[in-house]
Design a protein around this motif. Structure first.
Motif, PDB file in Angstrom:
ATOM      1  N   LYS A   1      -5.466   3.101   2.390  1.00 10.44           N
ATOM      2  CA  LYS A   1      -6.098   2.477   1.230  1.00 10.44           C
ATOM      3  C   LYS A   1      -7.504   3.010   0.976  1.00 10.44           C
ATOM      4  O   LYS A   1      -7.927   3.111  -0.179  1.00 10.44           O
ATOM      5  CB  LYS A   1      -6.163   0.956   1.437  1.00 10.44           C
ATOM      6  N   HIS A   2      -8.241   3.319   2.037  1.00 10.40           N
ATOM      7  CA  HIS A   2      -9.682   3.554   1.877  1.00 10.40           C
ATOM      8  C   HIS A   2     -10.120   5.005   2.069  1.00 10.40           C
ATOM      9  O   HIS A   2     -11.319   5.280   2.012  1.00 10.40           O
ATOM     10  CB  HIS A   2     -10.458   2.674   2.874  1.00 10.40           C
ATOM     11  N   THR A   3      -9.183   5.904   2.319  1.00 12.88           N
ATOM     12  CA  THR A   3      -9.583   7.298   2.513  1.00 12.88           C
ATOM     13  C   THR A   3      -8.964   8.174   1.428  1.00 12.88           C
ATOM     14  O   THR A   3      -7.898   7.846   0.889  1.00 12.88           O
ATOM     15  CB  THR A   3      -9.144   7.805   3.902  1.00 12.88           C
TER      16      THR A   3
ATOM     17  N   PRO B   1     -15.760   3.994   5.631  1.00 15.93           N
ATOM     18  CA  PRO B   1     -15.690   3.089   4.488  1.00 15.93           C
ATOM     19  C   PRO B   1     -17.074   2.565   4.145  1.00 15.93           C
ATOM     20  O   PRO B   1     -18.020   2.705   4.925  1.00 15.93           O
ATOM     21  CB  PRO B   1     -14.772   1.970   4.997  1.00 15.93           C
TER      22      PRO B   1
ATOM     23  N   ALA C   1     -18.382  -3.994   0.572  1.00 17.10           N
ATOM     24  CA  ALA C   1     -16.923  -4.057   0.532  1.00 17.10           C
ATOM     25  C   ALA C   1     -16.482  -5.500   0.368  1.00 17.10           C
ATOM     26  O   ALA C   1     -17.105  -6.419   0.902  1.00 17.10           O
ATOM     27  CB  ALA C   1     -16.333  -3.478   1.818  1.00 17.10           C
TER      28      ALA C   1
ATOM     29  N   SER D   1       0.832  -1.203   0.000  1.00 18.82           N
ATOM     30  CA  SER D   1       0.000   0.000   0.000  1.00 18.82           C
ATOM     31  C   SER D   1       0.869   1.257   0.000  1.00 18.82           C
ATOM     32  O   SER D   1       0.600   2.222  -0.720  1.00 18.82           O
ATOM     33  CB  SER D   1      -0.930  -0.011   1.213  1.00 18.82           C
TER      34      SER D   1
ATOM     35  N   ASN E   1      -5.136   0.492   6.390  1.00 18.06           N
ATOM     36  CA  ASN E   1      -6.539   0.590   5.960  1.00 18.06           C
ATOM     37  C   ASN E   1      -6.927   2.044   5.695  1.00 18.06           C
ATOM     38  O   ASN E   1      -7.652   2.338   4.735  1.00 18.06           O
ATOM     39  CB  ASN E   1      -7.452  -0.014   7.034  1.00 18.06           C
TER      40      ASN E   1
END
Length: 412
Positions: free
Chosen positions: A330-332, A360, A366, A221, A327
């Motif tokens: 990756k997701h924001t 998320p 997801a 990531s 996380n």
């Protein structure tokens, strides 16, 4: 020792003991059995000796009757192992016929052998009944053939032989039952140990999978984020692109080092597991700097001394923070900030990771992953319950409290 190393050590300890010795013992017993003569050969010796004796010691007028009675007494012994009660009944009938005829024969010893066999293969009631029948025969024999005035001596002597035969048979049966129970217990223990070894191996695979997931996911990531930044800046700011590429290279090398260190427990010739220390609370500052370089401004706050925290617990803290920040990265979207707060007390370590990004998507939308389940497993190993969810004022938070005196160090 890493979490995977602790599991591997337990798996190896489970595999070492009893099963090998139990298999060796059974192989040795089988080898001993292979060197013995078949039971039928042993059972044939006594009838053959009795028949030879009667053929060589009796006079011709009594020979046919003596041979017939000896054969009736001795030959049934050939099948005493397969049908002990039937053989005993046949030998008893032949002995009664002998008593009726009034012929004394050495083959009467067949009664004792038949009684011994019944004791070795039947229960207490059957043995007592067979012993009573033979004892009745002893009484009849002494009444007919004992010298006048000397009844007691032969009766006591023959009674002692009857009791000895029955006791020896019962003792053999008890010994067989004990050995069978011991062998069954050894086989059961071996099965249980093999099952424990399989469970330990499965647990070890789970640990390695979890460790590899954290290492690979985080570093990839970060490398993806740095690569995107380098591509974006290569024309506008070549210096920043060069810096990002160097950070990508350093992140890749760190990922290789972490993987070698985690998998080094599986190889005795892997030096990286000993050359590099385990990541812990002291390395969280470098982790925060790495996340900042990848585009996620991260603030770290550590309260209390972490010198008393075991290495495995510090590794758990590091992995929890690493996974939570990964996380977030990756997701924001860009512009999200993160904050890590670690509080070390005498018996616990509190981990609190929050970010300012949007929540998320719901779990149904997801794709399934291993991040949160792995984090919960790590926290549960130290008696902690991980809570992850949206914050009241916006953003996302991950919080747990690891209990240092819960035995998790041994099981993490």
């Amino acid at each position: 020792m890493t979490e995977a190393a602790a599991g591997a050590g337990r798996a190896h300890r489970v595999r070492r003991p009893g099963p090998g010795r139990a298999r060796w013992a059974r192989a040795a017993a089988a080898a001993r059995r292979g060197t013995r003569l078949p039971p039928l050969v042993w059972d044939s010796l006594l009838p053959a000796l009795l028949l030879v004796n009667v053929l060589t010691t009796h006079a011709p007028p009594d020979l046919p009757v003596s041979v017939a009675l000896t054969a009736a007494l001795a030959l049934p012994l050939l099948g005493r192992r397969r049908a002990p009660r039937t053989v005993f009944a046949a030998v008893t009938a032949a002995a009664f016929a002998q008593w009726l005829v009034g012929v004394q024969l050495p083959a009467d010893i067949a009664l004792l052998v038949a009684l011994f066999t019944v004791g070795a293969n039947s229960g207490r009631r059957g043995t007592l009944l067979a012993g009573a029948v033979v004892q009745a025969g002893v009484l009849l024999a002494c009444l007919r053939w004992a010298p006048e005035g000397a009844f007691l001596t032969p009766f006591v002597a023959l009674t002692a032989t009857v009791v000895a035969a029955a006791v020896l048979g019962v003792n053999l049966r008890t010994t067989r039952a004990y050995l069978a129970a011991v062998e069954e217990r050894a086989e059961r223990l071996e099965r249980e140990q093999e099952q424990q070894a399989r469970l330990a191996a499965a647990e070890e695979r789970t640990r390695i999978t979890r460790e590899m997931h954290d290492i690979v996911t985080h570093n990839l990531s970060v490398m993806v984020a740095l690569t995107d930044a380098a591509v974006y800046a290569q024309h506008r700011s070549p210096e920043r692109a060069t810096t990002a590429m160097l950070q990508i290279s350093e992140t890749g090398r760190q990922a290789l080092t972490d993987m070698r260190r985690s998998l080094g427990i599986l190889r005795t010739d892997e030096p990286d597991a000993e050359r590099h220390p385990l990541p812990g609370i002291a390395q969280l500052e470098a982790l925060a700097d790495q996340m900042c370089a990848a585009g996620l401004p991260t603030r770290l706050e550590v309260r209390g001394s972490h010198e008393h925290v075991p290495a495995t617990a510090q590794l758990t803290v590091y992995r929890l923070v690493q996974e939570a920040l990964t996380n977030t990265l990756k997701h924001t979207p860009a512009g999200t900030t993160a904050e890590v707060r670690i509080h070390c007390s005498t018996g616990a370590v509190t981990v609190d990771v929050t970010d300012s990004g949007p929540c998320p998507p719901p779990p149904a939308a997801a794709p399934p992953g291993h991040g949160l389940p792995g984090m919960r497993e790590r926290a549960a190993a130290y008696g902690g319950e991980l809570r992850a969810g949206p914050l009241p004022g916006g953003g996302w938070g991950v919080r747990t409290r690891l209990l240092l005196d819960s035995g998790g160090a041994a099981s993490a």
